[in-house]
Design a protein around this motif. Structure first.
Motif, PDB file in Angstrom:
ATOM      1  N   CYS A 295       2.805  30.545  53.987  1.00  0.00           N
ATOM      2  CA  CYS A 295       2.441  29.133  54.109  1.00  0.00           C
ATOM      3  C   CYS A 295       1.679  28.858  55.390  1.00  0.00           C
ATOM      4  CB  CYS A 295       3.686  28.237  54.032  1.00  0.00           C
ATOM      5  SG  CYS A 295       4.740  28.331  55.482  1.00  0.00           S
ATOM      6  N   VAL A 296       0.912  27.795  55.361  1.00  0.00           N
ATOM      7  CA  VAL A 296       0.088  27.413  56.513  1.00  0.00           C
ATOM      8  C   VAL A 296       0.949  26.829  57.625  1.00  0.00           C
ATOM      9  CG1 VAL A 296      -1.834  25.966  57.249  1.00  0.00           C
ATOM     10  CG2 VAL A 296      -1.876  27.006  54.995  1.00  0.00           C
ATOM     11  N   GLY A 313      -1.760  28.306  50.986  1.00  0.00           N
ATOM     12  CA  GLY A 313      -1.453  26.888  50.829  1.00  0.00           C
ATOM     13  C   GLY A 313      -1.400  26.569  49.345  1.00  0.00           C
ATOM     14  N   GLY A 317      -6.070  28.261  51.426  1.00  0.00           N
ATOM     15  CA  GLY A 317      -5.299  28.838  52.523  1.00  0.00           C
ATOM     16  C   GLY A 317      -6.182  28.995  53.741  1.00  0.00           C
TER      17      GLY A 317
END
Length: 345
Positions: A295-296, A313, A317
């Motif tokens: 995840c970001v 994301g 991403g």
């Protein structure tokens, strides 16, 4: 820090890099086959190779093997001390003997004498499965204490005869017994240590036991050289040893992939991405750390020590370098974009 010995030009102990060993499984007297395997092991990352010396024909083959070997050789001797004497005459770089079966003190003296004269180190190889009966009775089995006492008895005998170039191994099939034995030895004495978990099993199980035992000891700063014992092609032992050294941070060769576990925040197929990157990195020989994060939100920060990385994301991403985001791209461009960053490094 342990004292240092020299095995055919490869230093062991005294702060030298941890060296990798394996052992041939060809008939030692088959010069062509054994040399072929030695060269294959050297190409796979072995710094030192051990050969079995079960009989005089094998011992008399060592000179020819030495002449064609790209790495130092160790003679593995059991039961007959005369094989050790012949191996020394043939120019072996190191001899491994087992204190439980080499024979009477005068035989040990003969081996120590010729090794001292020729500058050949000896590895005292204690194996939990072949301890002296007196020690098994005294300790009630192959305990760490029994293994250490066995090693010290033989070391003192070698030192009595003037040999001080000694390396020690204390191997058992039990990871916990092995680790405790090495810890006891390292706490009390400064002999360089050859690490291993003996009879570890097939490739999958053996690598796990080696990673736990050998890796655990190396992480504690214990160990100077190692062999990963597997019921498999000896080349697999070399590859496994390299993986362990790399995981511990003692060798930096080729790329290293780090990736986070999946969780409820992950909105990309992280497992597939990590596998794609892992496969693509097989064609890269740079010492680069590459991160594949889910995840970001946390990815770039948690992997800021990586050289480059990606963080997924929803439908897109980011690509990052040393923790700093350098681009935002669609999801299907994350892996290609990451590999371009690797190429640019």
């Amino acid at each position: 820090m342990s004292r240092q010995i020299n095995v055919g030009g490869v230093p062991i102990g005294g702060g030298a890099p941890v060296s990798i060993q394996s052992m041939t499984n060809t008939p030692t007297h088959d010069i062509e086959a054994t040399l072929s395997q030695i060269r294959t092991l050297a190409a796979a990352g072995c710094d030192i190779v051990r050969v079995a010396v079960p009989d005089m024909l094998a011992a008399q083959s060592i000179g020819a093997l030495k002449a064609g070997s790209p790495v130092p050789l160790v003679a593995d001797i059991h039961f007959d001390y005369r094989l050790a004497l012949e191996a020394a005459e043939q120019g072996i770089d190191k001899i491994r003997i087992n204190p439980g079966n080499i024979g009477a003190p005068e035989r040990v003296e003969a081996v120590a004498k010729v090794c001292k004269e020729r500058g050949i180190p000896i590895r005292v190889g204690v194996n939990g499965g072949s301890l002296e009966k007196k020690l098994l009775t005294k300790y009630g089995g192959p305990t760490p204490e029994a293994m250490v006492e066995s090693a010290l008895r033989h070391i003192k005998l070698l030192e009595k005869y003037g040999l001080e170039d000694i390396c020690v191994s204390l191997k058992a099939s039990s990871v916990s017994v092995t680790m405790r034995a090495y810890q006891m030895m390292a706490q009390r004495y400064d002999y360089p240590l050859h690490l291993g978990v003996t009879e570890a099993g097939t490739k999958e199980l053996g690598e796990l036991k080696a990673a736990a035992g050998i890796g655990g000891l190396l992480a504690l700063g214990i160990g100077d050289t190692l062999r990963v014992s597997l019921t498999a092609d000896p080349v697999e032992e070399a590859f496994a040893a390299r993986k362990i050294l790399k995981a511990i941070g003692l060798r930096r060769e080729g790329p290293e992939l780090i990736s986070c576990p999946t969780c409820g925040r992950t909105q990309v197929n992280l497992i597939s991405m990590a596998r794609q990157v892992e496969e693509l990195l097989k064609g890269v020989d740079k010492p680069v750390t590459v991160a594949v994060m889910g995840c970001v939100v946390n990815g770039p920060g948690e992997a800021r020590h990586a050289d480059v990385g990606l963080a997924g994301g929803k439908g897109e991403g980011v690509l990052f370098k040393h923790g700093e985001i350098v681009a935002k791209v669609p999801e299907d461009q994350l892996v290609p974009g990451l590999m371009r960053l690797v190429e640019e490094l």
